[in-house]
Design a protein around this motif. Structure first.
Motif, PDB file in Angstrom:
ATOM      1  N   ASP A  75     -13.462  47.610 -20.015  1.00 34.26           N
ATOM      2  CA  ASP A  75     -14.393  48.478 -19.553  1.00 34.26           C
ATOM      3  C   ASP A  75     -15.015  48.533 -18.865  1.00 34.26           C
ATOM      4  O   ASP A  75     -15.888  49.038 -18.157  1.00 34.26           O
ATOM      5  N   THR A  78     -11.870  50.587 -13.564  1.00 33.99           N
ATOM      6  CA  THR A  78     -10.924  51.440 -12.982  1.00 33.99           C
ATOM      7  C   THR A  78     -10.309  51.360 -11.566  1.00 33.99           C
ATOM      8  O   THR A  78     -11.093  50.858 -11.078  1.00 33.99           O
ATOM      9  N   SER A  80      -9.488  54.559  -9.420  1.00 39.78           N
ATOM     10  CA  SER A  80      -9.179  56.539  -9.517  1.00 39.78           C
ATOM     11  C   SER A  80      -8.103  56.581  -8.519  1.00 39.78           C
ATOM     12  O   SER A  80      -7.979  56.473  -7.667  1.00 39.78           O
ATOM     13  N   HIS A  96      -5.480  51.226 -17.939  1.00 39.60           N
ATOM     14  CA  HIS A  96      -6.871  51.423 -18.228  1.00 39.60           C
ATOM     15  C   HIS A  96      -7.072  51.787 -19.523  1.00 39.60           C
ATOM     16  O   HIS A  96      -7.457  52.026 -20.273  1.00 39.60           O
ATOM     17  N   VAL A 311     -16.250  51.046 -14.143  1.00 39.15           N
ATOM     18  CA  VAL A 311     -17.271  51.891 -14.375  1.00 39.15           C
ATOM     19  C   VAL A 311     -18.638  52.293 -15.048  1.00 39.15           C
ATOM     20  O   VAL A 311     -19.007  51.463 -15.128  1.00 39.15           O
ATOM     21  N   GLY A 404     -17.871  54.848  -7.665  1.00 40.28           N
ATOM     22  CA  GLY A 404     -17.743  53.971  -8.361  1.00 40.28           C
ATOM     23  C   GLY A 404     -18.121  52.968  -8.439  1.00 40.28           C
ATOM     24  O   GLY A 404     -18.001  52.905  -6.378  1.00 40.28           O
ATOM     25  N   PRO A 504     -14.269  54.252 -22.275  1.00 43.98           N
ATOM     26  CA  PRO A 504     -14.169  55.176 -20.819  1.00 43.98           C
ATOM     27  C   PRO A 504     -13.071  55.551 -20.178  1.00 43.98           C
ATOM     28  O   PRO A 504     -12.060  55.089 -19.596  1.00 43.98           O
TER      29      PRO A 504
END
Length: 544
Positions: A75, A78, A80, A96, A311, A404, A504
């Motif tokens: 967690d 990530t 994107s 993820h 995250v 982020g 998440p």
């Protein structure tokens, strides 16, 4: 000088490795023969050969390997999908969102990294065992400790794996159970720990010592219930106490100093891989996390890739809502935190957030920024000025280019290259302190555990001590202290929090895949290319 001493022998080892791989023409004229009989005569010659085993660790600091699968499946981190960037066939989303598939190339890369290191250790152990040399036993013990580290990581990630200790075995190995691998690692460590060096100086920097091996064994015991079904909290506590009370380590006054460009002087780092931008490259976080335009912030020789992001919920765990009322806004936290001096966790140095600037101080802009609309759904509300927002709108299909908090844990070099020179920290004293706190907590010794956790909070700065200790705040403190040090996935599994409903982005734009503690997803699948190459390997349950 400490770092240069080790890199010198490290480079000799690399050169030997390259020579061994490259010389395949059997008709070449031989000007000199390097054999076990005439080469392994001095300590320096042994160390140059050892460099081949340690050089495998160079895969830790780059994209798509062991570090990536551990962090992206936690967690913390990530990546994107930003329009046409970073979808990569969906392999990042798989990691993820816990939709692991055996053909994901990240798993195969990790497997090759681990067994490449194991095989090199086996080869050198075989070579050293054939020598009648008084130096051999000490260096064999060091190689066995390093091999134990590779096996520990492999067992943690994949569980049921082949156990290979012979360099001359020609039959492909079958799969050994996780318990069998655990017992092998433990047996190896018990036997060789008394043989390893105890000094912390230029001769042992970046090499396996008694203290690094104790960290591996402590980690085995700390996770023993996950690995074997039987907890070993008292044994974990005993190893942690030995490291803390008798080892030559102390907490650095500043958390940040453990991760500077020149961090070889850290009193806290127990085991590192000594990267160097010229001689030992491969530490690429500067490329992996920074925005493309951040090249102008640090005058980098290459454009970064605008990939890895923190995250949002994990970033928020550093913020005390009592001391920082209103900071939990809907968009981003950077300026609000800067205006709250004295009320923030000093470990927020782990992140880059807020407006970004060129090296001359002028505002950095992103002409490709997504246009904002009144709904707040389809663009970046900060406009073209680059502003790293902890806020993540989504991870697929249109993650914002500036969304982020970026990984800022290691200092970035002004004028740096795509390779960083910071030494990569594998084990740190603060991990031993928090591990002892957890072991004591599990044993019911809450007063001792609380004092240990507050020692870490005090060093972080600007934090009130905990008055009570719970599983929740113990796990959260481990997360804040150990961010991106490849411990979070393991910690979540041990605390039975891996894949819970709050995960998440786990199901953003897809049905959620929530799983309970003990799920088969706590192990990664055996990579499909490995099973095709070796039919004796058994796939982990749930992936067939």
């Amino acid at each position: 000088m400490k770092k240069l001493l080790n890199i010198r022998y490290f480079l000799i080892g690399l050169a030997m490795s390259f020579f061994a791989i490259s010389c395949v023409d059997l008709e070449e004229e031989v000007f000199s023969d390097v054999t076990a009989d005439n080469f392994f005569q001095t300590e320096e010659e042994f160390i140059s050969a050892l460099g081949q085993a340690y050089s495998s660790l160079g895969g830790l600091g780059n994209h798509s390997g062991l570090w990536s699968i551990n962090e992206l499946a936690s967690d913390e981190i990530t990546i994107s999908t930003k329009g046409g960037d970073w979808f990569d066939g969906g392999v990042l989303l798989q990691l993820h969102q816990h939709e692991f598939l055996p053909d994901n190339p990240f798993f195969n890369n990790s497997w090759n990294f681990l067994y490449g290191g194991i095989n090199t250790c086996n080869r050198l152990i075989f070579s050293f065992e054939s020598l009648d040399n008084p130096n051999s036993p000490a260096f064999i013990a060091e190689l066995r400790a390093l091999r134990a580290l590779y096996y520990y990581w492999a067992m943690d990630a994949f569980g049921n794996i082949p156990l290979v200790t012979s360099f001359t075995e020609t039959e492909p190995p079958g799969t050994s159970s996780r318990t069998e691998i655990y017992n092998f690692i433990l047996s190896e460590l018990n036997e060789i720990i008394p043989l390893l060096p105890v000094a912390k100086d230029g001769t042992t920097y970046g090499r396996m010592t008694k203290w690094a091996a104790l960290m591996i064994r402590m980690k085995l015991y700390l996770n023993a219930e996950v690995y074997t079904g039987t907890p070993q909290w008292a044994l974990a506590a005993a190893d942690a106490k030995e490291i803390i009370n008798t080892g030559p380590y102390s907490l650095m006054p500043s958390y940040r100093d453990n991760f500077l460009i020149n961090n070889s002087g850290s009193t806290e780092n127990i085991f590192v891989y000594p990267y160097d931008k010229v001689f030992a490259g491969g530490f690429n976080w500067v490329m992996m996390t920074l925005h493309i335009a951040s090249q102008s912030t640090f005058n980098l020789t290459q454009q970064p890739w605008n990939g890895y992001q923190t995250v949002e919920e994990f970033y928020n765990s550093y913020i005390d809502p009592v001391k920082n009322p209103g900071v939990q806004g809907p968009v981003w936290r950077g300026l609000a935190l800067e205006q709250s001096e004295g009320t923030i966790d000093g470990r927020l140095s782990n992140f880059l957030v807020g407006p970004q600037f060129r090296s001359d101080g002028s505002l950095l802009e992103d002409p490709g920024v997504e246009p904002f609309d009144a709904t707040g759904r389809n663009g970046d509300p900060n406009g073209t000025p680059i502003t790293f927002m902890p806020y993540l709108n989504e991870i697929w299909p249109q993650g914002l280019r500036q969304a982020g908090a970026r990984i800022g844990k290691y200092e970035f070099e002004m004028g740096g290259t795509n390779n960083m020179s910071n030494d990569f920290v594998v084990f740190r004293l603060s991990d031993a302190i928090l591990s002892l706190a957890e072991a004591e907590f599990r044993l019911g010794n809450t007063t001792e555990a609380l004092a240990l956790v507050n020692q870490i909070r005090e060093r972080a700065g600007n934090l009130d001590p905990f008055t009570t200790l719970t599983e929740e705040n113990l796990l959260a403190e481990r997360g804040r202290e150990m961010y991106v040090e490849m411990t979070r996935r393991q910690d979540l599994i041990r605390f039975k929090k891996y894949g819970e409903a709050w995960w998440p982005f786990q199901g953003m734009n897809r049905p959620k895949r929530v799983h309970s503690p003990g799920s088969f997803l706590e192990l990664f699948p055996i990579p499909e290319p490995q099973r095709l190459a070796n039919p004796k390997l058994t796939q982990n349950p749930g992936y067939n």
